[in-house]
Design a protein around this motif. Structure first.
Motif, mmCIF file in Angstrom:
data_model
loop_
_atom_site.group_PDB
_atom_site.id
_atom_site.type_symbol
_atom_site.label_atom_id
_atom_site.label_comp_id
_atom_site.label_asym_id
_atom_site.label_seq_id
_atom_site.Cartn_x
_atom_site.Cartn_y
_atom_site.Cartn_z
ATOM 1 N N GLY A 12 4.392 5.763 -8.666
ATOM 2 C CA GLY A 12 3.282 5.505 -7.762
ATOM 3 C C GLY A 12 3.070 6.568 -6.706
ATOM 4 N N LEU A 13 3.848 7.668 -6.792
ATOM 5 C CA LEU A 13 3.794 8.695 -5.755
ATOM 6 C C LEU A 13 3.462 10.076 -6.289
ATOM 7 N N VAL A 14 3.585 10.273 -7.605
ATOM 8 C CA VAL A 14 3.329 11.589 -8.180
ATOM 9 C C VAL A 14 2.167 11.514 -9.158
ATOM 10 N N VAL A 46 -6.984 2.642 -5.641
ATOM 11 C CA VAL A 46 -6.469 1.386 -5.106
ATOM 12 C C VAL A 46 -4.954 1.477 -4.953
ATOM 13 N N ARG A 47 -4.462 1.026 -3.803
ATOM 14 C CA ARG A 47 -3.032 1.002 -3.557
ATOM 15 C C ARG A 47 -2.518 -0.425 -3.727
ATOM 16 N N ASP A 48 -1.221 -0.550 -3.912
ATOM 17 C CA ASP A 48 -0.638 -1.843 -4.282
ATOM 18 C C ASP A 48 -0.639 -2.840 -3.131
ATOM 19 N N GLU A 50 0.815 -1.219 0.000
ATOM 20 C CA GLU A 50 0.000 0.000 0.000
ATOM 21 C C GLU A 50 0.851 1.273 0.000
ATOM 22 N N TYR A 51 2.008 1.184 -0.636
ATOM 23 C CA TYR A 51 2.875 2.365 -0.765
ATOM 24 C C TYR A 51 2.585 3.118 -2.061
ATOM 25 N N TRP A 52 2.349 2.370 -3.156
ATOM 26 C CA TRP A 52 2.091 2.993 -4.450
ATOM 27 C C TRP A 52 0.595 3.097 -4.709
ATOM 28 N N VAL A 78 -5.338 -4.827 -12.708
ATOM 29 C CA VAL A 78 -3.916 -4.523 -12.871
ATOM 30 C C VAL A 78 -3.264 -4.394 -11.500
ATOM 31 N N TRP A 79 -2.192 -5.139 -11.282
ATOM 32 C CA TRP A 79 -1.449 -5.074 -10.017
ATOM 33 C C TRP A 79 -0.274 -4.105 -10.110
ATOM 34 N N PHE A 80 0.282 -3.973 -11.307
ATOM 35 C CA PHE A 80 1.450 -3.119 -11.524
ATOM 36 C C PHE A 80 1.322 -2.590 -12.943
ATOM 37 N N LYS A 81 1.106 -1.289 -13.096
ATOM 38 C CA LYS A 81 0.851 -0.713 -14.423
ATOM 39 C C LYS A 81 1.980 -1.007 -15.405
ATOM 40 N N GLY A 82 1.611 -0.984 -16.684
ATOM 41 C CA GLY A 82 2.597 -1.140 -17.735
ATOM 42 C C GLY A 82 3.689 -0.098 -17.607
ATOM 43 N N HIS A 83 4.926 -0.537 -17.692
ATOM 44 C CA HIS A 83 6.058 0.351 -17.448
ATOM 45 C C HIS A 83 7.300 -0.228 -18.116
ATOM 46 N N THR A 84 8.351 0.561 -18.140
ATOM 47 C CA THR A 84 9.674 0.079 -18.519
ATOM 48 C C THR A 84 10.555 0.091 -17.281
ATOM 49 N N ASP A 85 11.570 -0.758 -17.265
ATOM 50 C CA ASP A 85 12.475 -0.800 -16.124
ATOM 51 C C ASP A 85 13.489 0.338 -16.200
ATOM 52 N N ILE A 86 14.042 0.677 -15.051
ATOM 53 C CA ILE A 86 14.952 1.820 -14.949
ATOM 54 C C ILE A 86 16.317 1.528 -15.550
#
Length: 371
Positions: free
Chosen positions: A346-348, A117-119, A109-111, A216-224
């Protein structure tokens, strides 16, 4: 891996594979038994380049880790969650927002995911230098094994892969290796539980939250970072965005690695190696009720590396170079990009675009999120 003392710990029993008829991505399988000869590396470099320009994901088999050693690593990853009391975990929280670092725990529940809904994702991250910070009591006697696992990933998988990525651009084989030094300061991780050792535990969500977040548990993204090594596990929830615009599942293969590249490799290759867009969704019906335990090795360049294209590459000179900034002087270092993306996810607030993607800006560069 070299033999180290192995304390007795509970055995983690993985969930059974799904029996549902799902639409899977058709991904290349690289046989690393061929990596030891110039001819084998040349063959694999072509296979890797085709995979990275077509899909961005591929598998590695015959990498040198036995199934028993693989099982032991998942046993260790599970200790970080089931073997550490909740109150103790809070003593080892990662300094995410202010420090831009995932070292330690990110609790649930951080993101923010979507729809309020939080993670429900918890992970524990250990730097490649396992002694950089303190660890929970249950993890401390396991650190020698984590360190050996980190070195295995770095020496036996990452370094050969970096050679293949360089060969695909017709660059000297050590071009990218020289940017990824195991002993240099930086935030590469060995164990993301896993350079990053991450053990990652995804917990089941209430049905109302599944609806609000569109499963969706973790949105579509690219890795850092540059390259991500995901040790295959049976809960089918990872999807990749295919060139035809469809999301397809990534299949589980026993004792295989699933590999993708990230933002740093895109920047270094002038857009030739695209970062893979992927997400995590609710598992199929026959796997719901199981928690999803992942072991991931995140590789990033040394912190001081400026993420500019290798313009000397004959391949890039032929195909052209794509930049995400106006001038190379504006390109971020690995340290700046890692911290900027870590602090933001997940914070902005993100801005919704007309094509349905969401976007926020890090170091003047648009970071997209897909749903």
């Amino acid at each position: 891996m070299p033999s180290v003392i192995r304390p007795a710990i509970p055995h983690y029993v993985a969930p059974p594979p799904t029996q549902e008829n799902l639409e899977y991505a058709d991904l290349a399988i690289l046989d690393f038994s061929k990596i030891g000869t110039p001819e084998g590396r040349a063959e694999l470099s072509i296979q890797l380049r085709d995979a990275m320009t077509a899909h961005g994901f591929f598998y590695i088999v015959n990498h040198g880790l036995t199934q028993a050693e693989n099982d032991r690593i998942f046993d260790i990853a599970d200790v970080a969650f089931s073997g550490v009391p909740e109150e103790e975990k809070r003593n080892y929280l990662a300094n995410i927002k202010s420090g831009g670092s995932y070292q330690g725990y990110k609790l649930r529940e951080y993101w923010h995911i979507d729809g309020g809904v939080r993670d429900q994702i918890e992970h524990y991250n250990i730097n490649k230098d396992v002694n950089r910070r303190q660890h929970p009591q249950a993890m401390s006697p396991l650190l020698p094994e984590v360190e050996e696992f980190a070195k295995f990933n770095y020496c036996q998988v990452l370094q050969p892969l970096l050679r293949l990525f360089a060969l695909g651009l017709e660059l000297p084989e050590d071009t990218f290796i020289n940017m990824h030094n195991f002993t240099s300061p930086g935030e590469s991780y060995a164990y993301r539980a896993i350079v990053h050792f991450r053990g990652l535990h995804s917990y089941e969500r209430p049905s109302d939250d599944e609806i609000k977040a569109k499963q969706v548990w973790f949105k579509g993204h690219t890795d850092i970072g540059s390259i991500t090594l995901l040790w295959s596990q049976p809960v089918t929830a990872l999807q990749m965005l295919m060139p035809d615009g469809q999301w397809r599942y990534v299949r589980h293969i026993d004792n295989a690695l699933t590999v993708n590249s990230g933002d740093a490799m895109e920047f270094l290759s002038g857009g030739f190696y695209k970062p893979t867009i992927h997400r995590v969704v609710q598992p199929p019906q026959d796997q719901r009720g199981y928690n999803r335990l992942s072991v991931i090795f995140f590789a990033m360049t040394d912190d001081d590396v400026k993420l500019v294209p290798r313009v000397e590459s004959p391949v890039l000179q032929k195909h052209g170079i794509q930049r995400r900034w106006a001038d190379d002087a504006d390109a971020p270092t690995m340290d700046a990009w890692r911290k900027g993306r870590t602090r933001a996810y997940g914070l902005v607030e993100t801005k919704m675009k007309e094509n349905g993607t969401e976007e926020n800006i890090v170091d003047g560069i648009a970071v997209k999120h897909y749903n």
